[in-house]
Design a protein around this motif. Structure first.
Motif, short mmCIF file in Angstrom:
data_model
loop_
_atom_site.label_atom_id
_atom_site.label_comp_id
_atom_site.label_asym_id
_atom_site.label_seq_id
_atom_site.Cartn_x
_atom_site.Cartn_y
_atom_site.Cartn_z
N ASN A 61 -7.69 -33.49 -0.95
CA ASN A 61 -7.74 -33.94 0.44
C ASN A 61 -6.38 -33.77 1.11
O ASN A 61 -6.28 -33.29 2.24
CB ASN A 61 -8.16 -35.41 0.51
CG ASN A 61 -9.61 -35.61 0.15
OD1 ASN A 61 -10.41 -34.68 0.24
ND2 ASN A 61 -9.96 -36.82 -0.26
N CYS A 64 -5.57 -29.94 1.44
CA CYS A 64 -6.43 -29.32 2.45
C CYS A 64 -6.04 -29.76 3.85
O CYS A 64 -6.30 -29.05 4.83
CB CYS A 64 -7.90 -29.63 2.17
SG CYS A 64 -8.55 -28.78 0.71
N MET A 65 -5.42 -30.92 3.96
CA MET A 65 -4.86 -31.36 5.24
C MET A 65 -3.69 -30.47 5.65
O MET A 65 -3.49 -30.18 6.83
CB MET A 65 -4.40 -32.82 5.12
CG MET A 65 -3.72 -33.37 6.37
SD MET A 65 -3.05 -35.03 6.11
CE MET A 65 -1.61 -34.65 5.09
N PHE A 216 -14.26 -25.33 4.36
CA PHE A 216 -14.00 -26.62 5.00
C PHE A 216 -15.29 -27.35 5.38
O PHE A 216 -15.35 -28.58 5.27
CB PHE A 216 -13.11 -26.43 6.24
CG PHE A 216 -11.65 -26.51 5.92
CD1 PHE A 216 -11.00 -27.72 5.89
CD2 PHE A 216 -10.93 -25.36 5.61
CE1 PHE A 216 -9.65 -27.81 5.58
CE2 PHE A 216 -9.59 -25.44 5.29
CZ PHE A 216 -8.93 -26.66 5.28
N THR A 269 -13.00 -37.34 2.91
CA THR A 269 -12.29 -36.08 3.17
C THR A 269 -12.12 -35.81 4.66
O THR A 269 -11.06 -35.34 5.09
CB THR A 269 -13.05 -34.92 2.51
OG1 THR A 269 -13.13 -35.15 1.10
CG2 THR A 269 -12.34 -33.61 2.75
N TRP A 270 -13.16 -36.11 5.46
CA TRP A 270 -13.08 -35.80 6.88
C TRP A 270 -11.91 -36.51 7.55
O TRP A 270 -11.32 -35.98 8.52
CB TRP A 270 -14.39 -36.17 7.57
CG TRP A 270 -14.67 -37.64 7.65
CD1 TRP A 270 -15.32 -38.40 6.73
CD2 TRP A 270 -14.30 -38.51 8.72
NE1 TRP A 270 -15.38 -39.71 7.14
CE2 TRP A 270 -14.76 -39.81 8.37
CE3 TRP A 270 -13.64 -38.34 9.92
CZ2 TRP A 270 -14.55 -40.91 9.19
CZ3 TRP A 270 -13.43 -39.43 10.75
CH2 TRP A 270 -13.89 -40.70 10.38
N TRP A 272 -9.01 -36.97 6.31
CA TRP A 272 -7.79 -36.22 6.00
C TRP A 272 -7.69 -34.93 6.82
O TRP A 272 -6.60 -34.56 7.26
CB TRP A 272 -7.75 -35.86 4.51
CG TRP A 272 -7.53 -37.00 3.58
CD1 TRP A 272 -8.46 -37.89 3.12
CD2 TRP A 272 -6.29 -37.39 2.98
NE1 TRP A 272 -7.90 -38.79 2.27
CE2 TRP A 272 -6.57 -38.52 2.15
CE3 TRP A 272 -5.00 -36.90 3.04
CZ2 TRP A 272 -5.58 -39.15 1.41
CZ3 TRP A 272 -4.00 -37.53 2.30
CH2 TRP A 272 -4.29 -38.64 1.50
N VAL A 273 -8.80 -34.25 7.00
CA VAL A 273 -8.73 -32.88 7.54
C VAL A 273 -9.12 -32.77 9.01
O VAL A 273 -8.95 -31.70 9.60
CB VAL A 273 -9.62 -31.92 6.71
CG1 VAL A 273 -9.16 -31.90 5.26
CG2 VAL A 273 -11.08 -32.30 6.80
N MET A 277 -7.91 -29.68 11.43
CA MET A 277 -9.01 -28.83 11.88
C MET A 277 -9.06 -28.76 13.41
O MET A 277 -9.32 -27.70 13.99
CB MET A 277 -10.34 -29.34 11.32
CG MET A 277 -10.51 -29.09 9.83
SD MET A 277 -12.03 -29.80 9.15
CE MET A 277 -13.26 -28.72 9.86
#
Length: 570
Positions: A61, A64-65, A216, A269-270, A272-273, A277
Motif C-alpha cells: 500500500n 503503490c502510493m 491499480f 488500499t484505496w 493509500w492510493v 491516483m
C-alpha cells in the motif's frame, strides 16, 4: 565529505528514510496480526502465514502510493521551477525521479512475492481445514458460520479438498481473481521494463507499462471480499480466546464460553492510493489538453549519422535550456509518446529536437516527414505532431555555476546544444550579467559522421569567443572512440593543418577516451575554492565514473573545490 553529502548524501538519506519506513510498516503490521487476541483464532487456523501475508500488504500500500508520484512530470516540473519551495539540492533529487520510480517498483515486486507465497499457504490451510476430521480446533473454527446466528472465520465455505479447492479460490473469489490478475500485470510490466526491451522494443515496453491501470483497479478492489477476518470487539469482551480455546468443544453451552463472532477487515488500499491516483489523473488531463494544442513543423533538416532535426512552433511555448518534451506523431502511432531533449535555445523563435533513427517509431517519423524521398517536401504535407512539455532536467542548473563540465556521449550531446546555443546568444547581446564564466565541454563519439551536425555550432561559438577576446571561455574536447586503420592514417597525415580534419575547428579531435582523473585534477587546480557543476547525458557506466571522480576530487574543506554531479534522466 561535504561533497559526498552533496552528490550522494541526500539521495542516500531519502533511500534510508524510504527503506526505514518499509521496515517499520512491515514490523508494525506483522505485530498487529501476530500478537493481539483479535486474530488469535485466525492465527490458530492459518499460523504465522497470516502475519507474513498482511505485513507486506501494508508495504505494498505504501509503495503503490509512491509509485505514481515520480512520473507526474508536470507536478515535478512545477516543483522544480518553484524556487520558493524547491532548493537546489531538492531539485537534484527530483531529477532522479525515474531512479526512485524503479526502486519502488522493485520493492513492490518483493512484497508482492512475499504476500503471494504467504497467501498460498493461507489458502491451502483454509481449504484443508474445511475437510479436516472433526474434533480439532481448526475443524471447529472452520465449521463456524454453517449454522444460523454464527459468523464465519474461514472464508472458504465449500468442502472441496486441495488442489481443486485452491484453484477454486484463485479463480472464483474476488481476492483470488484480482490477485492473479494484478500479479500477472506486475510480471509483464517489470519484465518489459528491462533495458534490452526498452531500447530494442520500445513499443512493447510502452504498451505493457499501461497495464498499471489494470493493476491499480485490481489493487483497490482486491480487499473488498474481506477474507481476512478477526474476532469482533463485542465478542472479545465476553469470549477471551486465550482462555476459551481450551474448551472449544463446549462453546455455546450453558456455563461455557459463548461462540465467538468474527468480521472481515475493511479494505484499506484505496485510502493509500486515492491521492496519488487523483494527482496522476490530473497529470493525464493536462497532458491531453497540451496534446490538443496545434504544433507546426516549420523545418525538417536531415543531418548525417541517421539524424533528423525538427524545428517547430507552438503558441505559448516557453522553454529553458536542457529541457525535454514528449512527442507523438499520430501518422506513426496514435498512442505512443517519446521523449526528446530540446536542442534549441530559449532565445530562438522556434523549438527543435534532433531524432536519431534507431527503431520502428523513429523510422516511421523519418518516412512521415518525407526524409526518404529525394524531392523537396511541401510544408502542408508534413505530419501532425503533438507535444507535451517542456519538462525540467538537471541541465537547467548550468547557469547557476561559474564553472561547468558538460559531458555528452553520442546523441547525448543534445541537451548541451541548447546550453551552448543559449550561451552564444547571450554573448551576441550582453554577457555581463552571465554568472557562467567557464565551460569545459567533452563529447565522446564512435563515428566521425556524428560530429558533422554539431560542428557548425561549435565553430560559431569559437569565432564569437575570439571576437570578444574571451577565447578561454569555452574549452572543448572532442573524442573519437572508434576508427579504422585507413581513417587513422588520414588523420595523421593532416594533423599539422591549422584546423581539424574532422570538425573544421581549431581544437584538434582526440582519439580514445579521456583520462577522467587527470581532467578533474587539472580543472580543480585551475579553479580552487569553486563549486563546479558536472553535467552528463550518457550511459550509466560513464555516469558512475564521473560521479566517483566528482566525489574523490572534491575537498573536505567547505571552502575548497567541489564537483557537483548531475545526470540527465528521462
Amino acid at each position: 565529505m561535504g561533497n559526498w553529502v552533496e552528490n550522494e548524501g541526500l539521495s542516500i538519506f531519502v533511500v534510508l528514510v524510504w527503506l526505514g519506513l518499509n521496515v517499520f510498516l512491515f514490523w508494525w503490521y506483522y505485530l498487529v496480526y501476530d500478537v493481539p487476541p483479535k486474530f488469535f483464532y485466525t492465527r490458530a487456523l492459518l499460523g504465522r502465514a497470516l502475519a507474513l501475508a498482511r505485513a507486506p500488504a501494508a508495504c505494498l500500500n505504501f509503495n503503490c502510493m509512491l509509485i505514481l508520484l515520480p512520473v507526474c512530470r508536470n507536478l515535478l516540473s512545477f516543483l522544480r521551477g518553484s524556487s520558493a519551495c524547491c532548493s537546489t539540492r531538492i531539485r537534484r533529487q527530483l531529477d532522479r525521479n525515474l531512479t526512485f520510480h524503479k526502486m519502488v517498483a522493485w520493492m513492490i515486486a518483493l512484497h508482492t512475492a512475499i504476500h503471494t507465497i504467504a497467501h498460498l499457504f493461507n489458502v491451502e490451510w483454509s481449504v484443508q481445514a474445511r475437510v479436516e476430521e472433526k474434533g480439532t480446533l481448526a475443524a471447529v473454527l472452520s465449521s463456524l458460520g454453517d449454522k444460523p446466528n454464527e459468523s464465519y472465520i474461514n472464508f472458504f465455505r465449500k468442502t472441496i479438498g486441495n488442489p481443486v479447492g485452491g484453484l477454486y479460490v484463485a479463480f472464483t473469489y474476488l481476492a483470488g481473481l484480482t490477485g492473479v490478475i494484478i500479479t500477472l500485470a506486475l510480471i509483464l510490466i517489470i519484465t518489459s521494463s528491462t533495458k534490452t526491451i526498452r531500447r530494442s522494443y520500445f513499443e512493447v515496453f510502452w504498451y505493457t507499462h499501461h497495464l498499471f491501470v489494470i493493476f491499480f483497479i485490481g489493487l483497490v478492489i482486491h480487499g473488498a471480499g474481506r477474507i481476512v477476518r478477526g474476532q469482533t470487539a463485542e465478542s472479545l469482551a465476553e469470549h477471551n480466546p486465550e482462555i476459551c480455546y481450551k474448551n472449544f468443544t463446549h462453546w455455546g453451552q450453558k456455563g461455557a464460553c459463548p461462540i465467538p463472532q468474527f468480521a472481515g477487515n475493511p479494505p484499506m488500499t484505496w485510502k493509500w492510493v486515492v491521492g496519488p491516483m487523483f494527482l496522476y489523473l490530473c497529470e493525464r488531463l493536462v497532458r491531453f489538453w497540451r496534446s490538443q494544442q496545434k504544433v507546426v513543423i516549420t523545418k525538417v533538416v536531415i543531418h548525417p549519422f541517421k539524424t533528423i532535426e525538427l524545428q517547430m512552433m507552438k503558441k505559448g511555448f516557453k522553454m529553458e535550456v536542457g529541457q525535454y518534451i514528449f512527442v507523438k506523431c499520430p501518422a506513426v502511432s496514435k498512442l505512443e509518446w517519446h521523449p526528446f531533449t530540446l536542442t534549441s535555445a530559449p532565445e530562438e523563435d522556434y523549438f527543435s529536437i534532433h531524432v536519431r533513427i534507431v527503431g520502428d517509431w523513429t523510422e516511421g517519423l523519418f518516412n512521415a516527414c518525407g526524409c526518404d524521398k529525394q524531392e523537396f517536401q511541401e510544408a502542408w504535407k508534413l505530419p501532425k505532431i503533438a507535444v507535451d512539455g517542456p519538462f525540467g532536467t538537471a541541465s537547467e542548473d548550468v547557469f547557476s555555476y561559474e564553472t561547468v563540465m558538460l559531458v555528452g556521449a553520442g546523441i547525448g550531446v543534445t541537451p548541451f546544444a541548447s546550453v551552448l546555443k543559449s550561451v552564444w546568444y547571450k554573448y551576441c547581446h550582453d554577457a555581463t550579467n552571465l554568472k557562467l564564466k567557464k565551460i569545459y565541454f567533452y563529447w565522446l563519439c564512435r563515428d566521425t559522421h556524428a560530429f558533422e551536425w554539431f560542428a557548425d555550432l561549435l565553430q560559431s561559438l569559437e569565432a564569437q569567443s575570439q571576437e570578444r577576446n574571451n577565447a578561454d571561455f569555452l574549452s572543448y574536447n572532442i573524442y573519437l572512440t572508434g576508427w579504422d586503420e585507413s581513417q587513422a592514417t588520414h588523420f595523421v597525415m593532416h594533423h599539422e593543418e591549422e584546423k581539424d580534419v574532422i570538425t573544421g575547428l581549431k581544437q584538434k579531435t582526440l582519439y580514445g577516451r579521456p583520462n577522467w582523473e587527470n581532467e578533474f585534477k587539472t580543472i580543480a587546480g585551475k579553479h580552487p575554492g569553486s563549486r563546479i557543476g558536472v553535467f552528463l547525458c550518457g550511459p550509466e557506466g560513464l555516469a558512475d565514473t564521473l560521479n566517483k571522480q566528482s566525489i574523490s576530487n572534491s575537498e573536505a574543506d567547505p571552502r575548497g573545490v567541489h564537483f557537483i554531479f548531475n545526470k540527465e534522466n528521462f
